[in-house]
Design a protein around this motif. Structure first.
Motif, PDB file in Angstrom:
ATOM      1  N   ASP A 314      -1.074  -1.127   2.874  1.00  0.00           N
ATOM      2  CA  ASP A 314      -2.396  -1.728   2.755  1.00  0.00           C
ATOM      3  C   ASP A 314      -3.112  -1.231   1.508  1.00  0.00           C
ATOM      4  O   ASP A 314      -2.568  -0.468   0.701  1.00  0.00           O
ATOM      5  N   LYS A 315      -4.357  -1.648   1.338  1.00  0.00           N
ATOM      6  CA  LYS A 315      -5.096  -1.312   0.122  1.00  0.00           C
ATOM      7  C   LYS A 315      -5.381   0.182   0.013  1.00  0.00           C
ATOM      8  O   LYS A 315      -5.463   0.714  -1.093  1.00  0.00           O
ATOM      9  N   GLU A 316      -5.520   0.872   1.158  1.00  0.00           N
ATOM     10  CA  GLU A 316      -5.761   2.316   1.097  1.00  0.00           C
ATOM     11  C   GLU A 316      -4.556   3.040   0.502  1.00  0.00           C
ATOM     12  O   GLU A 316      -4.702   3.902  -0.372  1.00  0.00           O
ATOM     13  N   LEU A 318      -2.172   1.699  -1.382  1.00  0.00           N
ATOM     14  CA  LEU A 318      -1.991   1.262  -2.765  1.00  0.00           C
ATOM     15  C   LEU A 318      -2.992   1.926  -3.703  1.00  0.00           C
ATOM     16  O   LEU A 318      -2.652   2.283  -4.839  1.00  0.00           O
ATOM     17  N   GLU A 319      -4.213   2.094  -3.247  1.00  0.00           N
ATOM     18  CA  GLU A 319      -5.218   2.743  -4.101  1.00  0.00           C
ATOM     19  C   GLU A 319      -4.845   4.191  -4.382  1.00  0.00           C
ATOM     20  O   GLU A 319      -4.975   4.678  -5.508  1.00  0.00           O
ATOM     21  N   ALA A 322      -1.967   4.262  -6.801  1.00  0.00           N
ATOM     22  CA  ALA A 322      -2.485   3.970  -8.142  1.00  0.00           C
ATOM     23  C   ALA A 322      -3.191   5.187  -8.724  1.00  0.00           C
ATOM     24  O   ALA A 322      -3.041   5.500  -9.917  1.00  0.00           O
ATOM     25  N   GLU A 342      -6.641  -2.974 -14.475  1.00  0.00           N
ATOM     26  CA  GLU A 342      -6.682  -3.960 -13.396  1.00  0.00           C
ATOM     27  C   GLU A 342      -6.881  -5.365 -13.948  1.00  0.00           C
ATOM     28  O   GLU A 342      -6.327  -6.337 -13.424  1.00  0.00           O
ATOM     29  N   VAL A 407       1.780  -1.850  -8.981  1.00  0.00           N
ATOM     30  CA  VAL A 407       0.942  -1.239  -7.946  1.00  0.00           C
ATOM     31  C   VAL A 407      -0.503  -1.706  -8.083  1.00  0.00           C
ATOM     32  O   VAL A 407      -1.168  -2.018  -7.085  1.00  0.00           O
ATOM     33  N   TYR A 411      -2.568  -3.779  -5.338  1.00  0.00           N
ATOM     34  CA  TYR A 411      -3.846  -3.248  -4.837  1.00  0.00           C
ATOM     35  C   TYR A 411      -4.949  -4.294  -4.968  1.00  0.00           C
ATOM     36  O   TYR A 411      -5.717  -4.545  -4.029  1.00  0.00           O
ATOM     37  N   HIS A 414      -4.803  -6.991  -2.439  1.00  0.00           N
ATOM     38  CA  HIS A 414      -5.232  -6.569  -1.101  1.00  0.00           C
ATOM     39  C   HIS A 414      -6.732  -6.294  -1.047  1.00  0.00           C
ATOM     40  O   HIS A 414      -7.397  -6.643  -0.073  1.00  0.00           O
ATOM     41  N   ALA A 415      -7.262  -5.631  -2.090  1.00  0.00           N
ATOM     42  CA  ALA A 415      -8.639  -5.145  -2.048  1.00  0.00           C
ATOM     43  C   ALA A 415      -9.662  -6.201  -2.435  1.00  0.00           C
ATOM     44  O   ALA A 415     -10.788  -6.203  -1.924  1.00  0.00           O
TER      45      ALA A 415
END
Length: 466
Positions: A314-316, A318-319, A322, A342, A407, A411, A414-415
């Motif tokens: 999930d985005k958590e 992936l963040e 990153a 980004e 990545v 991210y 997702h985010a």
């Protein structure tokens, strides 16, 4: 959940790179040949997270100490490893292993700022360390220029006296260093070493190559790009890494081969087989799966396998991955440059200056005609991206390291899915416009790639809703 730092090097965790290691041992055997009058130089290059530093450490701590002596039983191999990047955000190590030297955080910051005195001081410290390691005369307070001349003379004399001695000088994170520093490093250390017999110089680094002046370094060198791991290597890497984490339940190491294969495929699909990304994603997924289970089921293989199948990247996650990949950027610039990365992450095939304003404006949902997107500002920003060594010039375009790009795009998807769509739409429209304006099939094909990404995402969204 907070991702732990990547593990410190361990020979038990080291995977693959047999081809690269053979090239080192072949170069070592050539360096030991009495007929060769100058050093052998071999360079390993690659993107962020490919394991260049681990390769340098593995060659120094294991290959040259455990394997190479069997290849050259009549020679004494003296291996010296110089780390030209500080150790992440961790405190400075009090004691480095034998034969290793590392630049400090403070020194790295001063050198990055172009401090001439800091460059002189660092080279004085390095030259005296080399003298100490090689058992020749040290002169702690002498200028670097004098130390360099004395060291070259003393090493040559030592090689003449000790016919079985072979010196291996390994330098890690070379091309990430300040260019002025590399100029002094060549002048005071490398040029003299490269002209000596029975010397092997190995370098690792990412980003732009440095144009050495010495012909032995510029022309008579062997160079190899490191590649991402294949599926079987990622599986082995993950198995070894999880086995080495003490707080995980025993059931993790009892997972079936099929479970590890599926985990590896998911990691590769997103991270592309880059060792650092694979490690971070796999550990994050396993920890998330374990946390989703009641405590009394966390050591049950069947329940853990099912939890892994359910757990999403999930985005958590992936963040945090990153964040790890971008920690090589100075902390005071990281947030600003991450925004730029980004904006550019949807350009898998790279970009040029004239595309940057449109993507940056799309990222902020503004117009590319504003003053901050003028050509002088764009060029300054481009140069700063290149200085991070996460962007390189390749095939007539600037290309973001794939490990970082993939990545960041995942991210963003997702985010902030709308922003991800806006970047692809703006890029498709731009390329379509240029295709019509310049009658260019090249730009029309590029526009089609971004339209396809949007259509595929829309189809996946519909299928998910169903």
């Amino acid at each position: 959940m907070t991702l732990p730092a990547p593990p410190a090097y361990s020979p038990e965790l080291f995977v693959n790179r047999e081809t690269e290691i053979k090239r080192v041992t072949d170069a070592l055997q050539q360096a030991a040949d009495e007929k060769v009058e100058h050093a052998q130089t071999i360079v390993f290059r690659g993107e962020r997270g490919l394991g260049k530093s681990w390769l340098a450490i593995h060659v120094h701590r294991y290959v040259l100490k455990e394997e190479a002596p069997r290849l050259l039983p009549e020679h004494h191999i003296k291996s010296l490893l110089i780390h030209l990047a500080p150790l992440g955000d961790d405190p400075e190590p009090e004691d480095l292993p034998e034969g290793e030297w590392r630049i400090s955080h403070e020194e790295a910051q001063q050198i990055a700022g172009g401090d001439e005195q800091a460059i002189e001081t660092v080279l004085q410290r390095m030259l005296n360390w080399l003298a100490e390691q090689l058992g020749v005369v040290r002169a702690p307070y002498a200028p670097a220029r004098d130390l360099s001349a004395w060291l070259a003379q003393d090493i040559k004399q030592k090689l003449d006296q000790e016919k079985g001695l072979v010196i291996c000088l390994i330098l890690d994170s070379v091309f990430e260093s300040n260019r002025d520093f590399l100029d002094h490093l060549e002048r005071y250390v490398l040029a003299a070493m490269a002209a000596l017999p029975r010397v092997l110089i190995m370098m690792t680094g990412r980003g732009r190559m440095y144009l050495w002046k010495s012909p032995y370094l510029r022309v008579e060198r062997e160079e190899q790009m490191l590649s991402p791991f294949k599926s079987e290597q990622v599986i082995e890497q993950i198995q070894r890494a999880l086995r080495d984490i003490p707080d995980l339940p025993a059931a993790v190491n009892q997972l079936s081969n099929e479970a590890f294969e599926q985990l590896a495929q998911r990691v590769i699909a997103l991270g592309g087989g880059y060792p650092l990304t694979s490690h971070l994603l796999a550990v994050a997924l396993v920890r998330r799966a374990i946390a989703s289970l009641p405590e009394d089921r966390r050591n049950d293989v069947e329940h853990l396998t099912q939890a892994l199948d359910r757990t999403e990247i999930d985005k958590e996650i992936l963040e945090q991955v990153a964040d790890r990949l971008l920690e090589v950027i100075p902390a005071d610039e990281r947030s600003r440059l991450r925004e730029v990365f980004e904006a550019l992450c949807v350009l898998k095939d790279g970009f040029r200056e004239n595309e940057m304003p449109y993507l940056l404006a799309a990222r902020r949902n503004t117009t590319p005609n504003e003053p901050e997107y003028a050509l002088p500002e764009i060029r300054k920003l481009r140069d700063r991206l290149l200085e991070t060594n996460l962007v390189r010039w390749q095939n007539k375009r600037y290309v973001l390291d794939e490990a970082v790009r993939a990545v960041l795009e995942a991210y963003l998807k997702h985010a902030d899915r709308e922003q991800w769509r806006r970047l692809h739409r703006r890029t498709a429209d731009l390329y379509q416009q240029w295709g019509e304006q310049y009658q260019s099939a090249h730009y029309r094909d590029r526009a089609a790639i971004h339209r396809a990404a949007l259509e595929e995402e829309t189809g996946n969204t519909v299928n998910t809703k169903r």
